[in-house]
Design an enzyme around this catalytic site. Structure first.
Site, PDB file in Angstrom:
ATOM      1  CB  CYS A   8      -0.982  -0.025   1.169  1.00 38.00           C
ATOM      2  SG  CYS A   8      -0.220   0.023   2.808  1.00 38.00           S
ATOM      3  CG  ASN A  11       4.243  -1.749   5.248  1.00 39.58           C
ATOM      4  OD1 ASN A  11       5.346  -2.088   5.678  1.00 39.58           O
ATOM      5  ND2 ASN A  11       3.268  -2.614   5.118  1.00 39.58           N
ATOM      6  CB  CYS A  13      -3.787   1.769   7.002  1.00 35.50           C
ATOM      7  SG  CYS A  13      -3.607   3.257   8.017  1.00 35.50           S
ATOM      8  NE  ARG A  14      -4.576   1.428   1.722  1.00 30.98           N
ATOM      9  CZ  ARG A  14      -4.348   2.065   0.581  1.00 30.98           C
ATOM     10  NH1 ARG A  14      -5.217   1.947  -0.409  1.00 30.98           N
ATOM     11  NH2 ARG A  14      -3.280   2.817   0.424  1.00 30.98           N
ATOM     12  CB  SER A  15       0.141  -3.508   2.771  1.00 31.03           C
ATOM     13  OG  SER A  15       1.015  -2.608   3.381  1.00 31.03           O
ATOM     14  CG  ASP A 125      -5.212   4.875   2.743  1.00 27.70           C
ATOM     15  OD1 ASP A 125      -5.243   4.444   3.920  1.00 27.70           O
ATOM     16  OD2 ASP A 125      -4.187   5.333   2.207  1.00 27.70           O
TER      17      ASP A 125
END
Ligand code: 4NP
Length: 155
Positions: A8, A11, A13-15, A125
């Site tokens: 993301c 690195n 939040c999402r990934s 995001d």
């Protein structure tokens, strides 16, 4: 053996959420020796940091182990090292492709490209939306679909 990296922007939040959730699914199937999981960001602002509090909280809520997640920036070498380079959104995929030459065998795609009936193909995001629940639900569907794909390609 297959190696999967989630990518993301930051690195945090999402990934890392996807890394922890995918690793949990891999563990449940007893495939830890066959599938390696990692994550990285295209940006470097959060190098060395743990995940965002919202990601840590939602992983805790669903009993997903998020220990040991530390942000790092994606490197050119990752393009050689990983079989599946999975962006959270189109911008991530564009930035991954701009990093350098990709081996022909590498799969570069968005996580939700693996969910055929997903209305959205970009994982929102939560750093900007604040909605970690929405992101969790989409990442869950994406990880389940991606694991089916990766499993089908194991020798
Ligand atoms: P992520 O969210 O890409 O899902 O980790 C973000 C985290 C931090 C920033 C942007 C997005 N930032 O600009 O610091």
């Amino acid at each position: 053996m297959k190696k999967v990296i989630f990518v993301c922007l930051g690195n945090i939040c999402r990934s890392p959420m996807a890394e922890a959730m995918f690793r949990e699914l891999v563990r449940k199937k007893g495939l830890e020796d066959k599938i390696i999981v990692d994550s990285a960001g295209t940006g470097n602002w959060h190098e060395g940091c743990p995940p965002h509090e919202g990601t840590r909280k939602i992983l805790d809520t669903y009993g997903v182990d998020g220990a040991g997640l530390i942000a790092r920036q994606i490197r050119k070498q990752d393009l050689e090292d990983f079989d599946y380079i999975i962006g959270m959104d189109s911008e991530n995929v564009k930035n991954i492709k701009n990093l350098g030459r990709l081996p022909e065998s590498a799969v570069v795609a968005r996580l939700l490209d693996f969910v055929e009936d997903s209305k959205t193909k970009d994982v929102p995001d939560p750093y900007f939306t604040g909605d970690f629940n929405e992101t969790y639900d989409l990442v869950k569907r994406g990880c389940e679909a991606l694991l089916r794909e990766v499993e089908s390609k194991l020798q």
